[in-house]
Motif scaffolding. Structure first.
Motif: not given
Length: 181
Positions: A85-87, A105, A110
């Protein structure tokens, strides 16, 4: 992911179809989809019929229902990409282990992270955005992104080189007092 960071059942089905069609090995930690208790029991009907059995029988896939040891998986030499999720924590964990990202995301920052990771850093390929009913997830786009990362192409070579560079920068930063520059 927390409860706000899960995907929908129809999105899970598209991701499963994409994983099967690539023929590549995978580990997938699944949780109940949006609208269900994230800590509740996982239902077979949320994945395509026979998906888990086919993955297991082929020796290509492992579906983990619930939590999985993310850092151990990222540290494994066979890990070729991380669907994230690109945290920021996940980004740092992935890049610290030299693993490129496939970005899906879901909330807040994110969306900015994936743009920076893909367009500026060149260490990520975006596969989808969001988990709303209107959010479109196409298996062909997931497959294409996986090939951009794990294929034998000039584009994937550049991406892997950029990941290696990011890993070196992070390693140096962790070694210095004060952490990340």
């Amino acid at each position: 992911f927390g409860s706000q960071n899960t995907i929908r059942a129809n999105q899970m089905a598209e991701l499963a179809a994409a994983l099967e069609s690539t023929g590549r090995p995978f580990v997938w930690a699944v949780r109940p989809p949006v609208g269900f208790d994230v800590n509740g029991a996982f239902r077979d009907e949320w994945l395509p019929g026979g998906f888990e059995a086919r993955a297991r029988a082929s020796g290509r896939g492992l579906v983990v229902r619930g939590w999985a040891p993310q850092l151990r998986i990222l540290a494994h030499a066979a890990t070729g990409a991380f669907l994230s999720h690109c945290g920021w924590n996940s980004v740092l964990e992935s890049l610290t282990h030299g693993v490129p990202l496939l970005g899906w995301t879901l909330v807040v920052e994110q969306f900015y992270n994936v743009k920076m990771l893909a367009e500026e850093w060149g260490v990520c390929v975006e596969v989808a955005r969001g988990n709303l009913e209107s959010s479109n997830v196409e298996r062909s786009r997931v497959v294409e992104a996986m090939e951009k990362v794990m294929g034998d192409t000039a584009e994937s070579e550049v991406l892997w080189r950029r990941v290696a560079e990011a890993r070196q920068v992070l390693s140096r930063a962790w070694a210095e007092d004060g952490g990340f520059p």
